[in-house]
Design a protein around this motif. Structure first.
Motif, short mmCIF file in Angstrom:
data_model
loop_
_atom_site.label_atom_id
_atom_site.label_comp_id
_atom_site.label_asym_id
_atom_site.label_seq_id
_atom_site.Cartn_x
_atom_site.Cartn_y
_atom_site.Cartn_z
N PHE A 137 0.83 -1.19 0.00
CA PHE A 137 0.00 0.00 0.00
C PHE A 137 0.87 1.25 0.00
N ALA A 138 0.42 2.27 -0.72
CA ALA A 138 0.91 3.63 -0.52
C ALA A 138 -0.02 4.25 0.51
N VAL A 139 0.56 4.89 1.51
CA VAL A 139 -0.22 5.52 2.58
C VAL A 139 0.12 7.01 2.60
N ILE A 140 -0.91 7.83 2.60
CA ILE A 140 -0.74 9.27 2.70
C ILE A 140 -1.43 9.70 3.98
N ASP A 141 -0.63 10.20 4.92
CA ASP A 141 -1.22 10.65 6.18
C ASP A 141 -0.42 11.82 6.73
N ARG A 142 -0.63 12.13 7.99
CA ARG A 142 -0.08 13.33 8.60
C ARG A 142 1.19 13.04 9.38
N GLY A 143 2.18 13.89 9.15
CA GLY A 143 3.37 13.93 9.98
C GLY A 143 3.38 15.26 10.71
N GLY A 144 4.18 15.36 11.76
CA GLY A 144 4.29 16.61 12.50
C GLY A 144 4.25 16.36 14.00
N GLU A 145 4.16 17.44 14.73
CA GLU A 145 4.15 17.36 16.19
C GLU A 145 2.76 17.01 16.71
N GLY A 146 2.71 16.51 17.94
CA GLY A 146 1.43 16.24 18.58
C GLY A 146 1.08 14.77 18.55
N VAL A 147 0.16 14.39 19.40
CA VAL A 147 -0.31 13.02 19.50
C VAL A 147 -1.43 12.82 18.48
N ASN A 148 -1.22 11.92 17.52
CA ASN A 148 -2.18 11.72 16.44
C ASN A 148 -2.73 10.30 16.44
N LEU A 149 -2.85 9.70 17.61
CA LEU A 149 -3.41 8.35 17.71
C LEU A 149 -4.19 8.22 19.00
N GLU A 150 -5.43 7.75 18.86
CA GLU A 150 -6.26 7.41 20.01
C GLU A 150 -6.83 6.03 19.74
N GLU A 151 -6.80 5.14 20.73
CA GLU A 151 -7.32 3.78 20.57
C GLU A 151 -8.51 3.57 21.50
N HIS A 152 -9.44 2.74 21.04
CA HIS A 152 -10.60 2.36 21.85
C HIS A 152 -10.73 0.84 21.81
N PHE A 153 -10.73 0.21 22.98
CA PHE A 153 -10.91 -1.24 23.09
C PHE A 153 -12.35 -1.52 23.49
N PHE A 154 -13.03 -2.38 22.72
CA PHE A 154 -14.41 -2.72 23.00
C PHE A 154 -14.49 -3.64 24.20
N GLU A 155 -15.55 -3.48 25.00
CA GLU A 155 -15.77 -4.36 26.15
C GLU A 155 -15.98 -5.80 25.68
N GLU A 156 -16.70 -5.94 24.58
CA GLU A 156 -16.92 -7.25 23.98
C GLU A 156 -16.53 -7.17 22.50
N PRO A 157 -15.67 -8.07 22.03
CA PRO A 157 -15.25 -7.98 20.62
C PRO A 157 -16.40 -8.29 19.66
N PHE A 158 -16.21 -7.86 18.44
CA PHE A 158 -17.13 -8.14 17.34
C PHE A 158 -16.51 -9.20 16.44
N LEU A 159 -17.34 -10.00 15.80
CA LEU A 159 -16.86 -10.99 14.84
C LEU A 159 -17.25 -10.51 13.44
N ILE A 160 -16.25 -10.30 12.61
CA ILE A 160 -16.48 -9.81 11.25
C ILE A 160 -16.40 -11.01 10.31
N ARG A 161 -17.45 -11.18 9.52
CA ARG A 161 -17.47 -12.30 8.56
C ARG A 161 -18.12 -11.89 7.25
#
Length: 161
Positions: A137-161
Motif C-alpha cells: 500500500f501507498a499511505v498518505i497521512d499526517r506527519g508533525g508534532e502532537g499526538v495523532n493516535l487514540e485507541e478504543h478497546f471494545f468491552e466485547e469484541p465483534f466478529l467480522i465475517r
C-alpha cells in the motif's frame, strides 16, 4: 459476540467516513499529449496541529483470515489517512461513527481491485487488514508534532465475517 457482515465498499456507504479512491466514475481528463489520463482530486488530505505536513509511506501487510475478531479501533485526530493498494488483493475497511460514549457499532467493507480509501480526520477505524495475500500500500497521512493516535478497546469484541 456480535456479528458484523462485510459489505461491498461504495462511495455512498463510505461517505460519512471519508472518500473511496478509485478511477470508476471519477472526474478525469487527458494529459501528456493524450498519452495519460489524470483521475483528479480523489480525496482531501487533512493535516492540522504543530508543524503538520502530508507524508507518503509504503506498507507491506500480511493477510488476515476471516472471520476476524475485532477488539479495537483507532482514530487520528490531527489528520486523514489514505490507503492506496499497490496489489490486486482486496482489503477490509472497518469504520465506526462517533457517539457520546465513543465509537458506535463498526461497519465493515471489502474493497474490490483498484479501490483505496481516505479515512477522514478523527474517524474511528480498524487497522490495515489485507485479505487473500500479502499486499502493498501507498499511505498518505499526517506527519508533525502532537499526538495523532487514540485507541478504543471494545468491552466485547465483534466478529467480522
Amino acid at each position: 459476540m456480535k456479528m458484523i457482515e462485510i459489505q461491498p465498499l461504495t462511495n455512498v456507504a463510505f461517505f460519512p467516513f471519508g472518500e473511496v479512491i478509485e478511477m470508476e466514475g471519477a472526474y478525469n481528463y487527458p494529459i501528456n499529449a493524450g498519452k495519460c489520463v489524470r483521475y483528479h482530486d480523489l480525496a482531501k488530505v487533512e493535516t492540522t496541529g504543530g508543524k503538520a505536513r502530508a507524508m507518503i509511506s509504503l506498507l507491506r501487510g500480511q493477510p488476515y483470515p476471516l472471520p476476524l475478531e475485532l477488539k479495537m479501533v483507532e482514530r487520528h485526530p490531527l489528520g486523514s489517512q489514505a490507503f492506496i493498494p499497490l496489489t490486486e488483493h482486496p482489503f477490509l475497511v472497518v469504520v465506526a461513527k462517533e457517539t457520546a460514549n465513543g465509537p458506535a457499532e463498526p461497519l465493515a467493507f471489502r474493497t474490490k481491485p483498484g479501490q483505496g480509501v481516505n479515512i477522514g480526520r478523527n474517524v474511528w477505524h480498524g487497522i490495515l487488514t489485507p485479505l487473500d495475500g500479502v499486499s502493498d500500500f501507498a499511505v498518505i497521512d499526517r506527519g508533525g508534532e502532537g499526538v495523532n493516535l487514540e485507541e478504543h478497546f471494545f468491552e466485547e469484541p465483534f466478529l467480522i465475517r
